[in-house]
Design a protein around this motif. Structure first.
Motif, PDB file in Angstrom:
ATOM      1  N   LYS A  98      -4.502 -10.927 -35.272  1.00 26.89           N
ATOM      2  CA  LYS A  98      -3.578 -11.475 -34.283  1.00 26.89           C
ATOM      3  C   LYS A  98      -2.981 -10.366 -33.427  1.00 26.89           C
ATOM      4  N   PHE A  99      -2.542  -9.284 -34.073  1.00 24.53           N
ATOM      5  CA  PHE A  99      -1.868  -8.231 -33.321  1.00 24.53           C
ATOM      6  C   PHE A  99      -2.848  -7.277 -32.643  1.00 24.53           C
ATOM      7  N   VAL A 100      -4.068  -7.172 -33.161  1.00 30.02           N
ATOM      8  CA  VAL A 100      -5.096  -6.445 -32.415  1.00 30.02           C
ATOM      9  C   VAL A 100      -5.313  -7.137 -31.070  1.00 30.02           C
ATOM     10  N   GLY A 101      -5.394  -8.477 -31.094  1.00 28.99           N
ATOM     11  CA  GLY A 101      -5.583  -9.228 -29.859  1.00 28.99           C
ATOM     12  C   GLY A 101      -4.417  -9.070 -28.899  1.00 28.99           C
ATOM     13  N   LEU A 102      -3.198  -9.184 -29.411  1.00 31.50           N
ATOM     14  CA  LEU A 102      -2.014  -9.055 -28.557  1.00 31.50           C
ATOM     15  C   LEU A 102      -1.907  -7.656 -27.956  1.00 31.50           C
ATOM     16  N   GLN A 103      -2.132  -6.625 -28.792  1.00 35.77           N
ATOM     17  CA  GLN A 103      -2.032  -5.256 -28.291  1.00 35.77           C
ATOM     18  C   GLN A 103      -3.148  -4.948 -27.301  1.00 35.77           C
ATOM     19  N   SER A 104      -4.347  -5.433 -27.577  1.00 33.36           N
ATOM     20  CA  SER A 104      -5.460  -5.201 -26.660  1.00 33.36           C
ATOM     21  C   SER A 104      -5.148  -5.792 -25.285  1.00 33.36           C
ATOM     22  N   ALA A 105      -4.615  -7.009 -25.263  1.00 35.86           N
ATOM     23  CA  ALA A 105      -4.254  -7.629 -23.987  1.00 35.86           C
ATOM     24  C   ALA A 105      -3.185  -6.817 -23.265  1.00 35.86           C
ATOM     25  N   GLY A 106      -2.219  -6.304 -24.031  1.00 32.58           N
ATOM     26  CA  GLY A 106      -1.161  -5.497 -23.432  1.00 32.58           C
ATOM     27  C   GLY A 106      -1.689  -4.212 -22.828  1.00 32.58           C
ATOM     28  N   PHE A 107      -2.584  -3.543 -23.547  1.00 29.13           N
ATOM     29  CA  PHE A 107      -3.148  -2.287 -23.034  1.00 29.13           C
ATOM     30  C   PHE A 107      -3.991  -2.541 -21.781  1.00 29.13           C
ATOM     31  N   GLN A 108      -4.742  -3.648 -21.780  1.00 31.21           N
ATOM     32  CA  GLN A 108      -5.570  -3.941 -20.606  1.00 31.21           C
ATOM     33  C   GLN A 108      -4.707  -4.288 -19.398  1.00 31.21           C
ATOM     34  N   ARG A 109      -3.562  -4.929 -19.617  1.00 35.49           N
ATOM     35  CA  ARG A 109      -2.649  -5.238 -18.513  1.00 35.49           C
ATOM     36  C   ARG A 109      -2.080  -3.959 -17.902  1.00 35.49           C
ATOM     37  N   LEU A 110      -2.040  -2.863 -18.695  1.00 34.11           N
ATOM     38  CA  LEU A 110      -1.589  -1.586 -18.146  1.00 34.11           C
ATOM     39  C   LEU A 110      -2.626  -0.970 -17.208  1.00 34.11           C
ATOM     40  N   GLY A 111      -3.834  -1.515 -17.213  1.00 37.68           N
ATOM     41  CA  GLY A 111      -4.896  -0.955 -16.382  1.00 37.68           C
ATOM     42  C   GLY A 111      -5.731   0.084 -17.090  1.00 37.68           C
ATOM     43  N   VAL A 112      -5.597   0.195 -18.390  1.00 38.30           N
ATOM     44  CA  VAL A 112      -6.385   1.165 -19.151  1.00 38.30           C
ATOM     45  C   VAL A 112      -7.821   0.658 -19.267  1.00 38.30           C
ATOM     46  N   LEU A 113      -8.778   1.483 -18.865  1.00 32.81           N
ATOM     47  CA  LEU A 113     -10.191   1.111 -18.947  1.00 32.81           C
ATOM     48  C   LEU A 113     -10.795   1.615 -20.259  1.00 32.81           C
ATOM     49  N   GLY A 114     -11.627   0.794 -20.880  1.00 37.86           N
ATOM     50  CA  GLY A 114     -12.270   1.200 -22.128  1.00 37.86           C
ATOM     51  C   GLY A 114     -13.164   0.108 -22.662  1.00 37.86           C
ATOM     52  N   ALA A 115     -13.736   0.362 -23.828  1.00 37.40           N
ATOM     53  CA  ALA A 115     -14.653  -0.592 -24.467  1.00 37.40           C
ATOM     54  C   ALA A 115     -13.849  -1.630 -25.251  1.00 37.40           C
ATOM     55  N   TRP A 116     -13.074  -2.435 -24.511  1.00 35.30           N
ATOM     56  CA  TRP A 116     -12.192  -3.402 -25.179  1.00 35.30           C
ATOM     57  C   TRP A 116     -12.970  -4.491 -25.894  1.00 35.30           C
ATOM     58  N   ASP A 117     -14.225  -4.696 -25.503  1.00 26.87           N
ATOM     59  CA  ASP A 117     -15.039  -5.704 -26.174  1.00 26.87           C
ATOM     60  C   ASP A 117     -15.671  -5.171 -27.455  1.00 26.87           C
ATOM     61  N   ARG A 118     -15.636  -3.845 -27.657  1.00 28.26           N
ATOM     62  CA  ARG A 118     -16.231  -3.254 -28.863  1.00 28.26           C
ATOM     63  C   ARG A 118     -15.334  -2.140 -29.416  1.00 28.26           C
ATOM     64  N   PRO A 119     -14.084  -2.464 -29.770  1.00 28.59           N
ATOM     65  CA  PRO A 119     -13.209  -1.440 -30.354  1.00 28.59           C
ATOM     66  C   PRO A 119     -13.635  -1.157 -31.791  1.00 28.59           C
ATOM     67  N   TYR A 120     -13.108  -0.089 -32.359  1.00 26.92           N
ATOM     68  CA  TYR A 120     -13.323   0.116 -33.802  1.00 26.92           C
ATOM     69  C   TYR A 120     -12.075  -0.356 -34.543  1.00 26.92           C
TER      70      TYR A 120
END
Length: 566
Positions: A98-120
């Motif tokens: 649940k919190f991986v999903g919430l944090q991932s959305a938050g980081f992407q809203r900051l404009g951070v680019l990365g492999a958000w579809d394949r994190p470790y």
């Protein structure tokens, strides 16, 4: 737009610049500290990309550990009692997801680019298998052992703590001076060496801020080269370091008479003092760590409750005595304090010492004291059976100290900071008495209870975890984990039970440089740079270095950048 994938395609074949992401903990929404960390990383990755490098960024999350476990326990309440360990672990996994999903959305809203579809994620089967393989490399080198040693123990969380999980906070402790009388036999032996002591009772005075450890006292330590005076105090010859005598006399409010005899600490080795509360002896021992900064120069020694005490106890063949359970309560059969919580026992010990005529003085002392960084309760040093990695076996400590000199540190003082932490740290306690983590794939002989951990066991566990996840340790038949030819090295038995402890989560996150490769084999090891807050010199920078040395005999990073806090 698929911008990250387009950048990857555009930079294919260019020299790599890899910033390896330190995994934030999957517990709660992102906060301004996360923002500082992720934006700094994003600036570096984007600038190196525009400078012509192939700069992939794979985000990660630290998913195991006690904070999630405690949160889920509170949410489940009584329902947890009806759940199997595997079911409880699945509830912890859902919470972390649940919190991986919430944090991932938050980081992407900051404009951070990365492999958000394949994190470790440290809780995925492939990553859990990588952790166990990394452990297996240490087992292969013969540096993993199970032993009874004092570790930081949180009675509130009921588990051992890593050095990085201990914070020093203000605390008020009782400061006491206690008299240990010399045994009749040793009094006669000492009088033969020093005739001025003939027909005089002899005692030594110790000082401590942990009265609750007095029931576990087995020795009194002296520095071999320090001058100790035996002072006439109301007819008794009392041993105190000469340089501290005036200070001690003022503290206890007693008149120190003439110096009857002066002896080097080395002359006091082997003397038998009587325990001030119990019918047993405390032996005189020698130790170089005894200082004259405070106290009396004679150090109360309980091998089950301190790192230095433990080392001295082992050298002199003393029992590693710690009659305290996981909740911080004394065993019921301990006289005076049986069943008491350790800190609640302090006043009872003082009263008993006073009634025995052995308490010379008591006053509160304000000082810094180790606390658990999660629950903020005071911790204790407690000897328990734990799994450790030897820092001085296979030259691990020296290799770590050499490796950090090959790394660029920004700011430069980072090197000195981690050097001091590596130079002085004890063996790495890698076991925890909890459920939400990677199980240590060790077994116990059902015949003699010998603990067994081999590369055969870690290899089998890694294979099962890669396919089924680490929950399999609690659900699948033990035969899937135990090689058919495994025999107990002590009794030769072939029947085993599985270990219930999990690995320290710092081993989990410290293995990220290996775990990320399972889904991203295109990354080149070692990585270009690590960037985290300054607390990670004793945390992730530290554990990553040790795991890197264990798996590949090198630091996993070429550069380390430290940032501050918001």
């Amino acid at each position: 737009m698929g911008l990250y994938a387009r950048i990857r395609a555009q930079r294919a074949g260019a020299p790599q610049f890899i910033l390896h992401d330190g995994p934030p903990y999957a517990n709660g929404p992102i906060h301004i500290g996360h923002v500082l960390n992720k934006v700094l990383k994003d600036i570096i990755v984007k600038s190196r990309t525009m400078a012509g490098f192939d700069a992939p960024y794979v985000p990660g999350w630290d998913c195991h550990g006690l904070p999630i476990e405690l949160k889920v326990e509170r949410e489940l309440g009584r329902k947890k009692r009806e759940m199997s360990v595997a079911d409880f672990r699945r509830a912890c996994r859902r919470y972390a997801e649940k919190f991986v999903g919430l944090q991932s959305a938050g980081f992407q809203r900051l404009g951070v680019l990365g492999a958000w579809d394949r994190p470790y994620l440290t809780m995925t089967p492939d990553y859990q298998a990588a952790i166990v393989r990394a452990l297996g490399r240490f087992v292969e080198q013969g540096v993993v052992y199970k032993g009874k040693k004092p570790v930081h123990w949180c009675p509130h969380c009921r588990t051992a703590l890593a050095e990085a999980e201990v914070d020093y906070e203000d605390h008020t402790s009782p400061s006491i001076y206690v008299e240990f009388p010399l045994s009749a036999e040793s009094t006669q032996a000492l009088a033969q060496r020093a005739p001025a002591l003939r027909d005089r009772p002899v005692s030594v005075l110790i000082w401590t801020t942990t009265p609750w450890t007095i029931p576990s006292n087995l020795a009194v330590a002296f520095h071999p080269e320090v001058d100790y005076g035996l002072y006439d105090i109301d007819g008794t010859a009392v041993i105190v370091a000469e340089r501290l005598a005036e200070q001690v006399a003022g503290a206890v409010g007693r008149n120190f008479g003439a110096t009857l005899v002066s002896l080097k600490g080395g002359a006091l080795e082997g003397l038998r003092f009587r325990h001030p509360l119990y019918d047993r002896d405390s032996v005189g021992v020698l130790a170089d760590y005894v200082t004259l900064e405070q106290g009396t120069g004679a150090v109360h020694t309980a091998p089950g409750h301190g790192a230095d005490d433990y080392t001295t106890g082992v050298r002199y063949g003393l029992e590693i005595y710690a009659p305290i359970g996981p909740s911080g309560r004394f065993d019921d059969d301990v006289e005076i304090v049986g069943g008491e919580k350790v800190f609640d026992a302090n006043p009872k010990v003082e009263v008993a010492l006073a009634e025995a005529g052995r308490l010379w003085h008591s006053e509160p002392l304000d000082h810094t004291y180790p606390h658990c960084w999660r629950c903020h309760h005071p911790v204790i040093f407690l000897a328990t059976w734990q799994w450790f990695i030897k820092m001085d076996a296979n030259n691990l400590r020296n290799r770590a100290l050499a490796a950090i000199t090959q790394v660029e540190w920004f700011p430069a003082w980072g090197e000195e900071r981690i050097h001091n932490m590596l130079a002085n740290r004890p063996d790495w306690c890698i076991s925890r008495q909890r459920s939400w983590g990677v199980p240590i794939p060790a077994v116990y002989c059902t015949g003699c209870r010998e603990a067994v951990l081999t590369t055969g066991l870690t290899d089998r566990a890694a294979a099962v975890f890669a396919e089924h996840g680490a929950d399999a340790w609690y659900e699948r038949d033990i035969g899937e984990f135990v090689p058919s030819d495994l025999r107990c090295p002590t009794c030769g038995g072939a029947e085993f039970e599985r270990e219930r402890d999990i690995l320290d989560v710092w081993f989990d996150s410290g293995s990220s440089h290996e775990g990320v490769l399972s889904d991203h084999p295109e990354l080149q090891w070692p990585y270009t740079v690590y960037l985290e807050g300054s607390d990670q010199h004793r945390g992730w920078f530290h554990s990553s270095l040790l795991v890197g040395l264990g798996t590949r005999d090198a630091a996993p990073y070429r550069q380390v950048i430290t940032h501050g806090f918001v």
